[in-house]
Design a protein around this motif. Structure first.
Motif, PDB file in Angstrom:
ATOM      1  N   LEU A 196      30.340  36.528  55.184  1.00 43.44           N
ATOM      2  CA  LEU A 196      29.600  37.766  54.946  1.00 43.44           C
ATOM      3  C   LEU A 196      29.443  37.986  53.442  1.00 43.44           C
ATOM      4  N   ASN A 197      28.292  38.510  53.032  1.00 43.44           N
ATOM      5  CA  ASN A 197      28.012  38.756  51.619  1.00 43.44           C
ATOM      6  C   ASN A 197      28.661  40.078  51.202  1.00 43.44           C
ATOM      7  N   PRO A 198      29.589  40.044  50.261  1.00 42.91           N
ATOM      8  CA  PRO A 198      30.294  41.279  49.876  1.00 42.91           C
ATOM      9  C   PRO A 198      29.416  42.290  49.158  1.00 42.91           C
ATOM     10  N   ALA A 199      28.234  41.871  48.717  1.00 41.13           N
ATOM     11  CA  ALA A 199      27.375  42.751  47.927  1.00 41.13           C
ATOM     12  C   ALA A 199      26.409  43.571  48.774  1.00 41.13           C
ATOM     13  N   PHE A 200      26.355  43.312  50.079  1.00 47.95           N
ATOM     14  CA  PHE A 200      25.426  44.030  50.958  1.00 47.95           C
ATOM     15  C   PHE A 200      26.178  44.662  52.119  1.00 47.95           C
ATOM     16  N   THR A 201      25.673  45.772  52.609  1.00 46.96           N
ATOM     17  CA  THR A 201      26.289  46.419  53.764  1.00 46.96           C
ATOM     18  C   THR A 201      26.126  45.525  54.991  1.00 46.96           C
ATOM     19  N   VAL A 202      27.007  45.731  55.969  1.00 44.42           N
ATOM     20  CA  VAL A 202      26.924  44.901  57.175  1.00 44.42           C
ATOM     21  C   VAL A 202      25.623  45.190  57.926  1.00 44.42           C
ATOM     22  N   GLY A 203      25.156  46.424  57.870  1.00 42.66           N
ATOM     23  CA  GLY A 203      23.889  46.755  58.522  1.00 42.66           C
ATOM     24  C   GLY A 203      22.726  46.013  57.902  1.00 42.66           C
ATOM     25  N   ASP A 204      22.695  45.943  56.567  1.00 38.51           N
ATOM     26  CA  ASP A 204      21.625  45.219  55.881  1.00 38.51           C
ATOM     27  C   ASP A 204      21.639  43.737  56.257  1.00 38.51           C
ATOM     28  N   GLN A 205      22.837  43.162  56.394  1.00 36.66           N
ATOM     29  CA  GLN A 205      22.927  41.733  56.679  1.00 36.66           C
ATOM     30  C   GLN A 205      22.461  41.397  58.089  1.00 36.66           C
ATOM     31  N   ILE A 206      22.744  42.275  59.034  1.00 36.89           N
ATOM     32  CA  ILE A 206      22.242  42.058  60.396  1.00 36.89           C
ATOM     33  C   ILE A 206      20.747  42.314  60.456  1.00 36.89           C
ATOM     34  N   ALA A 207      20.294  43.369  59.781  1.00 37.85           N
ATOM     35  CA  ALA A 207      18.864  43.705  59.779  1.00 37.85           C
ATOM     36  C   ALA A 207      18.034  42.583  59.150  1.00 37.85           C
ATOM     37  N   GLU A 208      18.611  41.910  58.153  1.00 44.18           N
ATOM     38  CA  GLU A 208      17.897  40.808  57.508  1.00 44.18           C
ATOM     39  C   GLU A 208      17.575  39.695  58.504  1.00 44.18           C
ATOM     40  N   VAL A 209      18.524  39.393  59.393  1.00 41.59           N
ATOM     41  CA  VAL A 209      18.295  38.371  60.422  1.00 41.59           C
ATOM     42  C   VAL A 209      17.166  38.805  61.345  1.00 41.59           C
ATOM     43  N   VAL A 210      17.178  40.066  61.730  1.00 41.96           N
ATOM     44  CA  VAL A 210      16.140  40.582  62.639  1.00 41.96           C
ATOM     45  C   VAL A 210      14.773  40.502  61.983  1.00 41.96           C
ATOM     46  N   LYS A 211      14.654  40.943  60.742  1.00 44.00           N
ATOM     47  CA  LYS A 211      13.360  40.895  60.045  1.00 44.00           C
ATOM     48  C   LYS A 211      12.882  39.464  59.858  1.00 44.00           C
ATOM     49  N   ARG A 212      13.821  38.531  59.641  1.00 44.64           N
ATOM     50  CA  ARG A 212      13.454  37.122  59.428  1.00 44.64           C
ATOM     51  C   ARG A 212      12.845  36.502  60.661  1.00 44.64           C
ATOM     52  N   HIS A 213      13.364  36.848  61.824  1.00 45.17           N
ATOM     53  CA  HIS A 213      12.930  36.173  63.047  1.00 45.17           C
ATOM     54  C   HIS A 213      12.054  37.036  63.948  1.00 45.17           C
ATOM     55  N   ARG A 214      11.887  38.298  63.597  1.00 40.79           N
ATOM     56  CA  ARG A 214      10.961  39.170  64.327  1.00 40.79           C
ATOM     57  C   ARG A 214      10.018  39.811  63.318  1.00 40.79           C
ATOM     58  N   PRO A 215       8.973  39.059  62.936  1.00 40.23           N
ATOM     59  CA  PRO A 215       8.076  39.513  61.861  1.00 40.23           C
ATOM     60  C   PRO A 215       7.433  40.868  62.128  1.00 40.23           C
TER      61      PRO A 215
END
Length: 347
Positions: free
Chosen positions: A120-139
């Motif tokens: 996990l990236n310590p510089a980003f919230t856990v919500g941002d990190q999960i949301a990033e995956v969603v935005k990447r694969h659900r345009p």
């Protein structure tokens, strides 16, 4: 041996779709070292169906994690040589470019690791990190939709007060909660396959049980095919439908979990079972398989386990390479398999 559940008593039956969701055929992996090209995985084959859990077990150095990295397409570069086939839902992954693999990771296949805080990236919230995956694969998912999905997934994996905790950072979560975050990230886009690389090793027993229950719940809900990599046979007994035993980069035995535990056919499997502590047996010293896994550039001739095997016969086990054999569903790489009476767990 420790007491185990009745096999098949509390796991859902695999979904028979007529096609393996993951099929690995004759996979070989070699690294260029100071000793030349060293083969760490040697002609490995396995299959996984939707709704099924396949355990991949063996000591450290057996080739478990490097196999998972190869499946994920994470072994690249001039010092890596990979041959064979890896098919995900019928699509060949070996040879795909990085852009094509990036489109599949997180969407069709996900992975969770042994030490979640290092992933996990310590510089980003856990919500941002999960949301990033969603935005990447659900345009078509906007920022608000992706965030809502992140909160939904955190709630699904049992994070209390998910809406508020989505704004927090990994260091604010315990190890068990970080593993839940990793799991939420891995399944946010409902992949067909989930690779779990020793996801409970660094957790205490209570949290370990919670994570295993959560994996089973998500599998039932999503129909996940799970490749479960571990050295803990107690976890295997609780979670896996089938088991593949690796040693020296080769498959030593492959069977249903019930057959493997009650009727092992390879001495290495017997040794692994005997090494598992039994709370009902008082012993001054725990059993350990003698010796160590040899280096990849120094595999022994014949059976790779024979230098450590108490059943080995000179001139038979140490002469020629040994192939997997036996009935479909319970294959073994041992020339003495039919002559040996090995001990499994007691019914």
């Amino acid at each position: 041996m420790a007491e185990h559940r009745e096999f098949g008593s509390d796991t859902s039956a695999p979904v028979d779709s007529g096609e393996h969701v993951l099929e690995v055929s004759d996979l070989s992996i070699a690294f260029k070292t100071e000793h030349g090209w060293s083969t760490v995985v040697d002609h490995l084959s396995l299959t996984l169906d939707s709704g099924e859990t396949l355990g991949l077990v063996g000591e450290s150095g057996s080739g478990k994690t490097v196999t998972s990295l190869a499946i994920m397409g994470l072994l690249t570069g001039p010092r890596v040589r990979l041959t064979g086939s890896v098919k995900l839902q019928g699509r060949e992954l070996v040879g795909l470019g990085s852009r094509e693999m990036n489109a599949l990771r997180g969407k069709s296949i996900g992975m969770i690791f042994q030490e979640p805080r290092r992933s996990l990236n310590p510089a980003f919230t856990v919500g941002d990190q999960i949301a990033e995956v969603v935005k990447r694969h659900r345009p078509n998912a906007g920022r608000r939709d992706a965030w809502a999905r992140a909160v939904e997934m955190l709630d699904l994996v049992g994070i209390p007060d998910a809406r508020a905790r989505a704004h927090e950072y990994p260091h604010q979560f315990s190890g068990g909660m970080c593993q839940r975050v990793m799991l939420a990230m891995a399944v946010a886009c409902e992949p067909a396959v989930l690779i779990a690389d020793e996801p409970t090793t660094a957790l205490d027993v209570t949290v370990q049980a919670q994570v295993l229950d959560l994996l089973t719940e998500l599998q039932d809900r999503m129909g996940l095919g799970i490749l479960f990599i571990t050295h803990d046979l107690g976890v295997v007994a609780e979670t896996c439908d089938r088991v593949t035993v690796l040693y020296g980069g080769q498959v030593m035995e492959s069977a249903t979990a019930e057959d493997l535990f009650y009727d092992p056919r390879h001495p290495y499997t017997e040794g692994l079972l005997a090494s598992t502590p039994d709370a009902q047996v008082r012993a001054e010293r725990l059993y350990a398989i003698p010796g160590m896994v040899p280096a990849a550039w120094n595999w022994p001739q014949g059976c790779r386990f024979h230098p450590r095997c108490t059943h080995a016969q000179a001139g038979l086990c140490d002469s020629e390479s040994i192939a997997l054999s036996g009935p479909q569903g319970h294959e073994v790489r041992c020339v003495r398999a039919d002559a040996l009476e090995l001990e499994g767990i007691k019914r």
